[in-house]
Design a protein around this motif. Sequence first.
Motif, PDB file in Angstrom:
ATOM      1  N   GLY A  16       0.782  -1.223   0.000  1.00  0.00           N
ATOM      2  CA  GLY A  16       0.000   0.000   0.000  1.00  0.00           C
ATOM      3  C   GLY A  16       0.813   1.271   0.000  1.00  0.00           C
ATOM      4  O   GLY A  16       0.239   2.368  -0.005  1.00  0.00           O
ATOM      5  N   ALA A  17       2.147   1.153  -0.014  1.00  0.00           N
ATOM      6  CA  ALA A  17       2.982   2.351  -0.055  1.00  0.00           C
ATOM      7  C   ALA A  17       2.727   3.101  -1.357  1.00  0.00           C
ATOM      8  O   ALA A  17       2.586   2.498  -2.427  1.00  0.00           O
ATOM      9  CB  ALA A  17       4.456   1.981   0.057  1.00  0.00           C
ATOM     10  N   SER A  18       2.679   4.417  -1.260  1.00  0.00           N
ATOM     11  CA  SER A  18       2.344   5.240  -2.421  1.00  0.00           C
ATOM     12  C   SER A  18       3.620   5.697  -3.110  1.00  0.00           C
ATOM     13  O   SER A  18       4.274   6.650  -2.673  1.00  0.00           O
ATOM     14  CB  SER A  18       1.509   6.449  -1.972  1.00  0.00           C
ATOM     15  OG  SER A  18       1.040   7.170  -3.076  1.00  0.00           O
ATOM     16  N   VAL A  19       3.999   4.987  -4.179  1.00  0.00           N
ATOM     17  CA  VAL A  19       5.232   5.294  -4.900  1.00  0.00           C
ATOM     18  C   VAL A  19       4.982   5.268  -6.406  1.00  0.00           C
ATOM     19  O   VAL A  19       4.019   4.671  -6.881  1.00  0.00           O
ATOM     20  CB  VAL A  19       6.363   4.303  -4.550  1.00  0.00           C
ATOM     21  CG1 VAL A  19       6.643   4.289  -3.055  1.00  0.00           C
ATOM     22  CG2 VAL A  19       6.036   2.896  -5.040  1.00  0.00           C
ATOM     23  N   SER A  20       5.867   5.930  -7.131  1.00  0.00           N
ATOM     24  CA  SER A  20       5.841   5.906  -8.593  1.00  0.00           C
ATOM     25  C   SER A  20       7.181   5.379  -9.081  1.00  0.00           C
ATOM     26  O   SER A  20       8.202   5.513  -8.396  1.00  0.00           O
ATOM     27  CB  SER A  20       5.604   7.316  -9.136  1.00  0.00           C
ATOM     28  OG  SER A  20       4.398   7.857  -8.641  1.00  0.00           O
ATOM     29  N   HIS A  21       7.195   4.791 -10.266  1.00  0.00           N
ATOM     30  CA  HIS A  21       8.467   4.336 -10.818  1.00  0.00           C
ATOM     31  C   HIS A  21       8.457   4.516 -12.326  1.00  0.00           C
ATOM     32  O   HIS A  21       7.392   4.577 -12.959  1.00  0.00           O
ATOM     33  CB  HIS A  21       8.753   2.881 -10.440  1.00  0.00           C
ATOM     34  CG  HIS A  21       7.741   1.897 -10.947  1.00  0.00           C
ATOM     35  ND1 HIS A  21       7.814   1.335 -12.203  1.00  0.00           N
ATOM     36  CD2 HIS A  21       6.638   1.384 -10.372  1.00  0.00           C
ATOM     37  CE1 HIS A  21       6.810   0.508 -12.372  1.00  0.00           C
ATOM     38  NE2 HIS A  21       6.065   0.514 -11.280  1.00  0.00           N
ATOM     39  N   ASP A  22       9.657   4.588 -12.892  1.00  0.00           N
ATOM     40  CA  ASP A  22       9.757   4.847 -14.322  1.00  0.00           C
ATOM     41  C   ASP A  22      11.109   4.382 -14.836  1.00  0.00           C
ATOM     42  O   ASP A  22      12.116   4.421 -14.107  1.00  0.00           O
ATOM     43  CB  ASP A  22       9.601   6.348 -14.593  1.00  0.00           C
ATOM     44  CG  ASP A  22       9.242   6.649 -16.046  1.00  0.00           C
ATOM     45  OD1 ASP A  22       8.957   5.700 -16.797  1.00  0.00           O
ATOM     46  OD2 ASP A  22       9.259   7.826 -16.414  1.00  0.00           O
ATOM     47  N   THR A  40      10.115   6.826  -6.810  1.00  0.00           N
ATOM     48  CA  THR A  40       9.958   8.004  -5.964  1.00  0.00           C
ATOM     49  C   THR A  40       8.705   7.873  -5.096  1.00  0.00           C
ATOM     50  O   THR A  40       7.669   7.387  -5.551  1.00  0.00           O
ATOM     51  CB  THR A  40       9.838   9.288  -6.809  1.00  0.00           C
ATOM     52  OG1 THR A  40       8.777   9.123  -7.763  1.00  0.00           O
ATOM     53  CG2 THR A  40      11.141   9.561  -7.558  1.00  0.00           C
ATOM     54  N   PRO A  41       8.799   8.336  -3.850  1.00  0.00           N
ATOM     55  CA  PRO A  41       7.608   8.355  -2.996  1.00  0.00           C
ATOM     56  C   PRO A  41       6.695   9.497  -3.407  1.00  0.00           C
ATOM     57  O   PRO A  41       7.159  10.539  -3.871  1.00  0.00           O
ATOM     58  CB  PRO A  41       8.193   8.585  -1.594  1.00  0.00           C
ATOM     59  CG  PRO A  41       9.456   9.340  -1.835  1.00  0.00           C
ATOM     60  CD  PRO A  41       9.994   8.839  -3.148  1.00  0.00           C
ATOM     61  N   ASP A  42       5.407   9.308  -3.242  1.00  0.00           N
ATOM     62  CA  ASP A  42       4.473  10.376  -3.586  1.00  0.00           C
ATOM     63  C   ASP A  42       4.584  11.557  -2.634  1.00  0.00           C
ATOM     64  O   ASP A  42       4.178  12.670  -2.964  1.00  0.00           O
ATOM     65  CB  ASP A  42       3.043   9.838  -3.606  1.00  0.00           C
ATOM     66  CG  ASP A  42       2.778   8.950  -4.828  1.00  0.00           C
ATOM     67  OD1 ASP A  42       3.682   8.858  -5.683  1.00  0.00           O
ATOM     68  OD2 ASP A  42       1.687   8.367  -4.911  1.00  0.00           O
ATOM     69  N   GLU A  43       5.143  11.321  -1.442  1.00  0.00           N
ATOM     70  CA  GLU A  43       5.422  12.391  -0.488  1.00  0.00           C
ATOM     71  C   GLU A  43       6.932  12.439  -0.269  1.00  0.00           C
ATOM     72  O   GLU A  43       7.461  11.730   0.589  1.00  0.00           O
ATOM     73  CB  GLU A  43       4.684  12.168   0.820  1.00  0.00           C
ATOM     74  CG  GLU A  43       3.168  12.220   0.689  1.00  0.00           C
ATOM     75  CD  GLU A  43       2.454  12.104   2.018  1.00  0.00           C
ATOM     76  OE1 GLU A  43       3.141  12.141   3.060  1.00  0.00           O
ATOM     77  OE2 GLU A  43       1.222  11.982   2.008  1.00  0.00           O
ATOM     78  N   PRO A  44       7.667  13.259  -1.025  1.00  0.00           N
ATOM     79  CA  PRO A  44       9.130  13.286  -0.957  1.00  0.00           C
ATOM     80  C   PRO A  44       9.643  13.701   0.417  1.00  0.00           C
ATOM     81  O   PRO A  44       9.016  14.509   1.115  1.00  0.00           O
ATOM     82  CB  PRO A  44       9.520  14.317  -2.022  1.00  0.00           C
ATOM     83  CG  PRO A  44       8.320  14.428  -2.917  1.00  0.00           C
ATOM     84  CD  PRO A  44       7.137  14.183  -2.035  1.00  0.00           C
ATOM     85  N   SER A  45      10.791  13.151   0.785  1.00  0.00           N
ATOM     86  CA  SER A  45      11.420  13.467   2.067  1.00  0.00           C
ATOM     87  C   SER A  45      12.620  14.389   1.909  1.00  0.00           C
ATOM     88  O   SER A  45      13.186  14.836   2.900  1.00  0.00           O
ATOM     89  CB  SER A  45      11.869  12.174   2.751  1.00  0.00           C
ATOM     90  OG  SER A  45      12.900  11.544   1.980  1.00  0.00           O
ATOM     91  N   GLY A  46      13.023  14.643   0.661  1.00  0.00           N
ATOM     92  CA  GLY A  46      14.235  15.420   0.438  1.00  0.00           C
ATOM     93  C   GLY A  46      15.498  14.585   0.449  1.00  0.00           C
ATOM     94  O   GLY A  46      16.605  15.105   0.345  1.00  0.00           O
ATOM     95  N   VAL A  47      15.339  13.265   0.566  1.00  0.00           N
ATOM     96  CA  VAL A  47      16.487  12.349   0.595  1.00  0.00           C
ATOM     97  C   VAL A  47      16.470  11.501  -0.666  1.00  0.00           C
ATOM     98  O   VAL A  47      15.418  10.986  -1.064  1.00  0.00           O
ATOM     99  CB  VAL A  47      16.447  11.443   1.845  1.00  0.00           C
ATOM    100  CG1 VAL A  47      17.596  10.440   1.819  1.00  0.00           C
ATOM    101  CG2 VAL A  47      16.498  12.282   3.111  1.00  0.00           C
ATOM    102  N   GLY A  48      17.624  11.356  -1.308  1.00  0.00           N
ATOM    103  CA  GLY A  48      17.731  10.555  -2.515  1.00  0.00           C
ATOM    104  C   GLY A  48      18.898   9.590  -2.443  1.00  0.00           C
ATOM    105  O   GLY A  48      19.892   9.846  -1.756  1.00  0.00           O
ATOM    106  N   VAL A  49      18.771   8.474  -3.157  1.00  0.00           N
ATOM    107  CA  VAL A  49      19.797   7.427  -3.159  1.00  0.00           C
ATOM    108  C   VAL A  49      20.122   7.041  -4.595  1.00  0.00           C
ATOM    109  O   VAL A  49      19.220   6.706  -5.375  1.00  0.00           O
ATOM    110  CB  VAL A  49      19.313   6.175  -2.391  1.00  0.00           C
ATOM    111  CG1 VAL A  49      20.413   5.115  -2.360  1.00  0.00           C
ATOM    112  CG2 VAL A  49      18.884   6.540  -0.976  1.00  0.00           C
ATOM    113  N   VAL A  50      21.404   7.089  -4.947  1.00  0.00           N
ATOM    114  CA  VAL A  50      21.878   6.581  -6.231  1.00  0.00           C
ATOM    115  C   VAL A  50      22.364   5.154  -6.018  1.00  0.00           C
ATOM    116  O   VAL A  50      23.245   4.910  -5.183  1.00  0.00           O
ATOM    117  CB  VAL A  50      23.024   7.438  -6.797  1.00  0.00           C
ATOM    118  CG1 VAL A  50      23.524   6.855  -8.121  1.00  0.00           C
ATOM    119  CG2 VAL A  50      22.588   8.881  -6.993  1.00  0.00           C
ATOM    120  N   ILE A  51      21.781   4.207  -6.737  1.00  0.00           N
ATOM    121  CA  ILE A  51      22.133   2.792  -6.600  1.00  0.00           C
ATOM    122  C   ILE A  51      23.118   2.414  -7.694  1.00  0.00           C
ATOM    123  O   ILE A  51      22.828   2.557  -8.886  1.00  0.00           O
ATOM    124  CB  ILE A  51      20.872   1.920  -6.678  1.00  0.00           C
ATOM    125  CG1 ILE A  51      19.898   2.277  -5.535  1.00  0.00           C
ATOM    126  CG2 ILE A  51      21.239   0.437  -6.628  1.00  0.00           C
ATOM    127  CD1 ILE A  51      18.533   1.622  -5.670  1.00  0.00           C
TER     128      ILE A  51
END
Length: 243
Positions: A16-22, A40-51
């Motif tokens: 049920g987590a609200s996320v988008s992907h592309d 990406t989460p639908d409610e951004p936290s300002g934190v990002g991760v490069v994998i």
Amino acid sequence: MCYDRDSLPPIPAISGASVSHDELVLESRDGNRLAAFAATPDEPSGVGVVILPDVRGLYRFYEELALRFAERGRAAIAIDYFGRTAGVSKRDDEFEYRPHVDQTTPAGVAWLREAGSLSIFTIGFCFGGRHSWLAAAGGHRLAGAIGFYGRPGPGADGSPGPAQRAGEMEAPILGLMGGADAGIPVDEVRAFEQALADAGVEHEIEVYDDAPHSFFDRKQEDFAEASADAWSRVLGFIERYSA
């Protein structure tokens, strides 16, 4: 290579987590194009991760990992080293991977910044783990660099590795290593830890005594406890060093 094609991160999905992907095509500063998968989460936290994947590049394991980060409120982008810069033909042992790898981290960081991330981390596995740590010395203004079973010593070509470049690192380091990894002796890991300490770099290095290379895999049921601890340390590290 680190994982089989059917390997998955040993992390539960959040129903049920609200996320988008592309699926994306990024363009690096020199005009080369590379494939990527963003979540990406639908409610951004300002934190990002490069994998940063293992040497095989982008495949399902890393796409799923991006989704697990997004479910927990962190935007993530998994990047392919070669798909858009070297074409799709088979590559032999003479393939020069380094120029392609060098183009990818800045492109991933730039995408996350444009998407609104203020604190950006890298996380990599095996080949990608090594390059995640090296990214901390690359002038990318990272909040932190995380590596699973990356090789910390000099490269096969004699180029300086993370341990040799510890004095250039500008971000905290997290290392998650297998104590039974036949390819990376624990003495080499401890030398990296000492180099970071000598350079005054904030760091956390955890060695899981009986764990092999690539232990962070849902199929590695014998190492589920180590995997759970490693994931907890990843989330804690990101939380601690986020702006």
